[in-house]
Design an enzyme around this catalytic site. Structure first.
Site, short mmCIF file in Angstrom:
data_model
loop_
_atom_site.label_atom_id
_atom_site.label_comp_id
_atom_site.label_asym_id
_atom_site.label_seq_id
_atom_site.Cartn_x
_atom_site.Cartn_y
_atom_site.Cartn_z
N GLY A 21 0.81 -1.20 0.00
CA GLY A 21 0.00 0.00 0.00
C GLY A 21 0.85 1.26 0.00
O GLY A 21 0.57 2.22 -0.72
N ARG A 25 7.33 1.80 0.89
CA ARG A 25 7.71 0.41 1.08
C ARG A 25 8.15 -0.21 -0.26
O ARG A 25 9.01 -1.08 -0.30
CB ARG A 25 6.58 -0.39 1.71
CG ARG A 25 7.03 -1.79 2.16
CD ARG A 25 6.09 -2.39 3.20
NE ARG A 25 6.18 -1.65 4.45
CZ ARG A 25 5.15 -1.05 5.04
NH1 ARG A 25 3.95 -1.11 4.50
NH2 ARG A 25 5.31 -0.40 6.18
N ARG A 44 1.85 11.18 -8.91
CA ARG A 44 1.21 11.31 -7.60
C ARG A 44 2.05 10.68 -6.49
O ARG A 44 1.53 10.23 -5.47
CB ARG A 44 -0.19 10.71 -7.62
CG ARG A 44 -1.17 11.43 -8.54
CD ARG A 44 -2.48 10.70 -8.65
NE ARG A 44 -3.42 11.40 -9.51
CZ ARG A 44 -4.40 12.20 -9.07
NH1 ARG A 44 -4.58 12.36 -7.78
NH2 ARG A 44 -5.20 12.80 -9.91
N ARG A 88 -0.41 -8.48 -3.68
CA ARG A 88 -0.49 -7.42 -2.68
C ARG A 88 0.25 -7.86 -1.42
O ARG A 88 0.08 -8.99 -0.95
CB ARG A 88 -1.95 -7.12 -2.34
CG ARG A 88 -2.11 -6.32 -1.05
CD ARG A 88 -3.47 -5.72 -0.86
NE ARG A 88 -3.77 -5.48 0.55
CZ ARG A 88 -3.15 -4.62 1.34
NH1 ARG A 88 -2.15 -3.88 0.87
NH2 ARG A 88 -3.50 -4.47 2.61
N SER A 91 -0.38 -4.80 5.42
CA SER A 91 -0.61 -5.05 6.83
C SER A 91 -2.08 -5.35 7.07
O SER A 91 -2.93 -5.02 6.24
CB SER A 91 -0.17 -3.84 7.66
OG SER A 91 -0.90 -2.69 7.27
N ASP A 205 -1.49 -5.49 13.93
CA ASP A 205 -2.19 -5.14 15.17
C ASP A 205 -3.35 -6.12 15.37
O ASP A 205 -3.70 -6.87 14.46
CB ASP A 205 -2.72 -3.71 15.11
CG ASP A 205 -3.76 -3.52 14.02
OD1 ASP A 205 -4.94 -3.38 14.36
OD2 ASP A 205 -3.41 -3.50 12.83
N ARG A 218 7.63 -4.03 13.02
CA ARG A 218 7.01 -3.91 11.70
C ARG A 218 8.05 -4.15 10.61
O ARG A 218 7.79 -4.83 9.63
CB ARG A 218 6.38 -2.52 11.52
CG ARG A 218 5.06 -2.35 12.25
CD ARG A 218 4.59 -0.90 12.17
NE ARG A 218 3.36 -0.72 12.92
CZ ARG A 218 2.14 -0.73 12.38
NH1 ARG A 218 2.01 -0.92 11.08
NH2 ARG A 218 1.08 -0.56 13.13
#
Length: 234
Positions: A21, A25, A44, A88, A91, A205, A218
């Site tokens: 996402g 990353r 963008r 994909r 998280s 989480d 993470r």
């Protein structure tokens, strides 16, 4: 020819694309895992890079947050750039009690509270699903690497702050493993285009318990997921 959202020229994007996402990353993966990465998109600030992993071409590119965003990028990649497979890597909030922080989840199917599928005008309710071979290979790779993994149904939600406070409990009661915000749109676009898709998730989480990963955890957990996804590249 470029699209309104991707500036890459034909041939600059590999047949397999990994999509976190967060575009930063994607940059991290390119810099730490790919050989000779070349930036192919910055429109963008949705950063995308193409390079090689173990001698195989692969592109890593951000998808943004939510189904409208990944819906745009995955549609253009499948239909305008000849991409065959999108994985994909994101998280998720763990709902299943067996899941621990940093565990991986393979999204075999993606339930959703979104109306994204209405555009296809189906005579019933379609169940968005992953490519079976990709899902099976991902679980096998996790087993080989000693990574804790669960596979099953996940929730792709349009809502991060839900006014229905018991919503996640109700999804959990139907066996949903984890909640994220993109997979259903990706799986539906793949089905419509006759292409392949998979959603790999790291549990960052546990929203029903109020626990979450530190920034250091993470980084470690997401690195495991990145390695599994890269090993899936054909």
């Amino acid at each position: 020819m470029s699209t309104p959202h991707i500036q890459a020229e034909p041939g600059q994007i590999a047949s397999t694309v990994l999509m976190p996402g967060d575009p930063l990353r994607a940059k991290y993966i390119a810099e730490h895992f790919l050989e000779h990465p070349v930036q192919v998109n910055s429109v963008r600030n949705m950063l995308g890079y193409t390079g090689k992993y173990n001698g195989k071409d692969v592109t890593v590119m951000g998808s943004g947050m939510g189904m409208p965003s990944i819906g745009i990028y995955s549609y253009e990649l499948y239909n305008f750039y000849g991409v065959d497979t999108i994985i994909r890597i994101g998280s998720a909030g763990g709902l299943a009690p067996e899941l621990e922080l940093m565990d991986l989840v393979v999204g075999v199917a993606a339930s959703t509270d979104s109306n994204y599928a209405t555009q296809f005008n189906m005579p019933g309710i379609i169940a968005p699903t992953a490519d079976f071979d990709l899902a099976m290979n991902a679980v096998s790779l996790c087993d080989e690497l000693g990574v804790r993994v669960m596979a099953g149904n996940i929730l792709s939600s349009d809502i991060f702050y839900n006014d229905q406070k018991d919503a996640l409990l109700r999804w959990k009661s139907m066996g949903i493993l984890a909640v994220e915000m993109e997979a259903a749109a990706l799986y539906l676009n793949a089905a419509r285009a006759g292409k392949k898709a998979l959603c790999l998730l790291t549990i960052s989480d546990k929203p029903l318990e109020g626990s979450g990963l530190s920034s250091q955890d993470r980084e470690t957990g997401f690195t495991q997921m990145m390695k599994v996804a890269l090993e899936l590249v054909q």
